[in-house]
Motif scaffolding. Sequence first.
Motif, short mmCIF file in Angstrom:
data_model
loop_
_atom_site.label_atom_id
_atom_site.label_comp_id
_atom_site.label_asym_id
_atom_site.label_seq_id
_atom_site.Cartn_x
_atom_site.Cartn_y
_atom_site.Cartn_z
N LEU A 197 0.80 -1.23 0.00
CA LEU A 197 0.00 0.00 0.00
C LEU A 197 0.84 1.28 0.00
O LEU A 197 0.46 2.25 -0.67
CB LEU A 197 -0.95 -0.01 1.20
CG LEU A 197 -2.10 -1.03 1.12
CD1 LEU A 197 -2.78 -1.17 2.47
CD2 LEU A 197 -3.10 -0.61 0.05
N PRO A 198 1.97 1.35 0.74
CA PRO A 198 2.74 2.60 0.70
C PRO A 198 3.21 2.98 -0.70
O PRO A 198 3.12 4.15 -1.09
CB PRO A 198 3.93 2.29 1.62
CG PRO A 198 3.43 1.24 2.56
CD PRO A 198 2.52 0.39 1.72
N GLU A 199 3.70 2.00 -1.48
CA GLU A 199 4.16 2.30 -2.84
C GLU A 199 2.99 2.70 -3.73
O GLU A 199 3.07 3.66 -4.50
CB GLU A 199 4.89 1.10 -3.44
CG GLU A 199 6.20 0.74 -2.77
CD GLU A 199 6.00 -0.20 -1.59
OE1 GLU A 199 4.85 -0.34 -1.12
OE2 GLU A 199 7.00 -0.79 -1.14
N ALA A 200 1.88 1.96 -3.63
CA ALA A 200 0.72 2.27 -4.46
C ALA A 200 0.13 3.63 -4.11
O ALA A 200 -0.44 4.31 -4.98
CB ALA A 200 -0.34 1.18 -4.30
N ALA A 201 0.27 4.05 -2.85
CA ALA A 201 -0.31 5.32 -2.40
C ALA A 201 0.39 6.54 -2.99
O ALA A 201 -0.07 7.66 -2.79
CB ALA A 201 -0.29 5.39 -0.88
N CYS A 202 1.47 6.33 -3.72
CA CYS A 202 2.09 7.46 -4.42
C CYS A 202 1.13 8.05 -5.45
O CYS A 202 1.33 9.18 -5.91
CB CYS A 202 3.40 7.03 -5.09
SG CYS A 202 4.72 6.66 -3.91
N ALA B 171 8.79 6.01 -0.52
CA ALA B 171 8.42 5.64 -1.89
C ALA B 171 8.16 6.87 -2.74
O ALA B 171 8.54 6.92 -3.92
CB ALA B 171 7.18 4.74 -1.87
N LEU B 172 7.53 7.89 -2.15
CA LEU B 172 7.23 9.12 -2.89
C LEU B 172 8.51 9.83 -3.28
O LEU B 172 8.64 10.34 -4.40
CB LEU B 172 6.37 10.04 -2.02
CG LEU B 172 5.77 11.27 -2.70
CD1 LEU B 172 4.77 10.86 -3.77
CD2 LEU B 172 5.11 12.19 -1.69
N GLU B 173 9.47 9.86 -2.37
CA GLU B 173 10.75 10.50 -2.67
C GLU B 173 11.50 9.74 -3.76
O GLU B 173 12.11 10.34 -4.64
CB GLU B 173 11.60 10.56 -1.40
CG GLU B 173 12.93 11.27 -1.60
CD GLU B 173 13.75 11.32 -0.32
OE1 GLU B 173 14.87 11.87 -0.36
OE2 GLU B 173 13.28 10.80 0.71
N LYS B 174 11.43 8.42 -3.72
CA LYS B 174 12.11 7.61 -4.73
C LYS B 174 11.46 7.77 -6.10
O LYS B 174 12.14 7.86 -7.12
CB LYS B 174 12.08 6.15 -4.30
CG LYS B 174 12.87 5.22 -5.22
CD LYS B 174 12.71 3.77 -4.78
CE LYS B 174 13.22 3.55 -3.37
NZ LYS B 174 13.12 2.12 -2.96
N GLU B 175 10.12 7.80 -6.12
CA GLU B 175 9.40 7.84 -7.40
C GLU B 175 9.30 9.24 -7.97
O GLU B 175 9.30 9.43 -9.18
CB GLU B 175 7.99 7.28 -7.21
CG GLU B 175 7.19 7.19 -8.49
CD GLU B 175 5.87 6.48 -8.27
OE1 GLU B 175 4.83 7.05 -8.61
OE2 GLU B 175 5.89 5.35 -7.75
N LEU C 232 8.83 15.75 -7.11
CA LEU C 232 7.48 15.81 -6.56
C LEU C 232 6.45 16.05 -7.65
O LEU C 232 5.92 17.13 -7.84
CB LEU C 232 7.38 16.90 -5.49
CG LEU C 232 8.05 16.58 -4.15
CD1 LEU C 232 7.87 17.71 -3.17
CD2 LEU C 232 7.51 15.30 -3.57
N LYS C 233 6.19 14.96 -8.40
CA LYS C 233 5.21 15.00 -9.48
C LYS C 233 3.87 15.53 -8.98
O LYS C 233 3.20 16.31 -9.66
CB LYS C 233 5.05 13.60 -10.07
CG LYS C 233 4.16 13.52 -11.29
CD LYS C 233 3.84 12.06 -11.64
CE LYS C 233 5.08 11.22 -11.81
NZ LYS C 233 4.76 9.81 -12.13
N PHE C 234 3.46 15.08 -7.81
CA PHE C 234 2.22 15.54 -7.21
C PHE C 234 2.56 16.42 -6.00
O PHE C 234 3.36 16.04 -5.16
CB PHE C 234 1.34 14.37 -6.76
CG PHE C 234 0.93 13.45 -7.87
CD1 PHE C 234 -0.03 13.84 -8.78
CD2 PHE C 234 1.51 12.21 -8.00
CE1 PHE C 234 -0.41 13.00 -9.81
CE2 PHE C 234 1.14 11.35 -9.03
CZ PHE C 234 0.17 11.76 -9.93
#
Length: 568
Positions: A282-287, A326-330, A334-336
């Motif tokens: 869920l943490p990765e998908a929540a990006c 995950a957000l920092e990696k992806e 900061l796309k969003f």
Amino acid sequence: MAQDSVGLSSDYQFWIKKLSTWEQASNLETQQDTCRHLPQFQEFLKHMNKTLKEMDSKTIMKNFPTIGQLLAKACWNPFILAYDESQKILIWCLCCLITKEPLNSAESKLNFWTRGLLSHILSTFRLDMNEVGTFTQGLGYEPADYCPALLNNMVSSLVSELQENHLNGFNTQKRMTPGHIRSLSQVCVPLITLPDVGPLVEALLTYRGHEPQEMLCSEFFEAVNEAVLLKKISLPTPAIVCLWLQHLPSLEKAVLHLFENLISNEQNSLRRIECFVKDSLLPEAACHPAIFRMVDEMFRYTLLETDGAREIRAAIQVFTQYFLEALEKENKQLKFALRTFFPYASPSLVMMLLQHPKDTPQRLWHQSLKHMSELLREVVEGTAHRSYGGPFESWFLFVRFGRWSDMVAEQLVMSETEPPEALLWLLAFSYSPRDGSLQRAQTMVEVRALLGCLRKLLRSSSLLASEVLAAARECRDGDPRPADEENREGKPCQQLAHCLLLNFLLWAPGGHRIAREVITLMAQTDEITQEIIGLLEQTIYRWDQLCVEAPESRALVRELLAELCGQA
């Protein structure tokens, strides 16, 4: 069109006789005849598929009443299945026979029969080895090697077809019809857990069509989600994101599955909670903001329903930690925007909470917490109340970032000066967010008094367990809440006192010597024992994250945890 139909009918009669002949004889002459006619038969199948796509299932059965017999004979002929892309064309022909919404038992039976035949094609390893033995040996294969290779080739062909279809966009001459894609998803349902079918499952999940309605069947989504949750298949994160975005019941079930794991064992440690959250994906998908909002709402609701249960709070904190990583990696840029994920929060407060304590010099932790308290208090009690969602949203935001919220009590106990009002307010708010300003002010008075008593004990030549407990009792007895409200709030003043006492025992000179005696006297009920275990686990977990060097205190915490968990 009429001329084509006449030609097709003539060919149809020819091929159904041929298939019957090939089925009845298995000598070398028949096999040679089959191989000789395979190119022409495949052209016939392509023509047939083109014609069937323009009809509904009723019209098909009216014009070609024995179409099922023809396709069945072809599907069970290993020479036909092995030739080029015959499997794929047969699948498209069979998909045309499926009625999306059967109106009677005859149509339902036809659907059931057709899907069974489709499943047979996709799982060709079920073929009788004696049946294909002659053919495969002639190719230099052992039957056991040949059939998986056949399935791999067929899956690769279908994946390529989906990708080509996606690239063609609105080129309707090459696009698969929604009905074909839906039928293909239905065929995959019983085969989800086969490793060789994984690429096809992924291709279907990530396929982007141009239809206003969902093309994949709900049974497919449910089967894939079940297999993912039970670790029967492994899919890349983008495919899982597509699954949960296209089928919200699957996302809800994934979150509920996590909650079930969290509450299934009363002695879930933070490490186990960490594993559950990480394994949930869920943490990765929540990006993706849509998934984050759904998961966040379920966490919020569960937190309210369980009155801030320890496992749920810990899960929220761990989820937020892995989500941010995950957000920092992806999203390096900061796309969003963070505002998308935290719409009810003060941007300046979010930016402070996002700063990891280990990236801040330890001498500035006190100052950072003071600043956070000022921002939160302005929202909770000041003019910014309406702008950022009120007390609960502010508390929920602070709970998410456990790496800061769990530090407040420790900072107050370790301070050698008079405790600042900002940190007292922050501690009182974190333990009892429902309190009004007057109740919170009373709690701050009691906490200040307890800290004063503890500071006096520091100057004592011989620290006694009875003196420590007496100081805590004063805070507990001074709680102004009625009994029913106190129980509903989870006895916040008592929990707060326990938290301060444990930190005092871990850091005060002489505290280690009386720690076991104090905890034994405190832990008179299973509820308090579990509370103390949770506090100790949070402490050692936080120290590990912040790389705090306290070898003696660490050893004591581990010993206490081992003893308390053995008693629980």
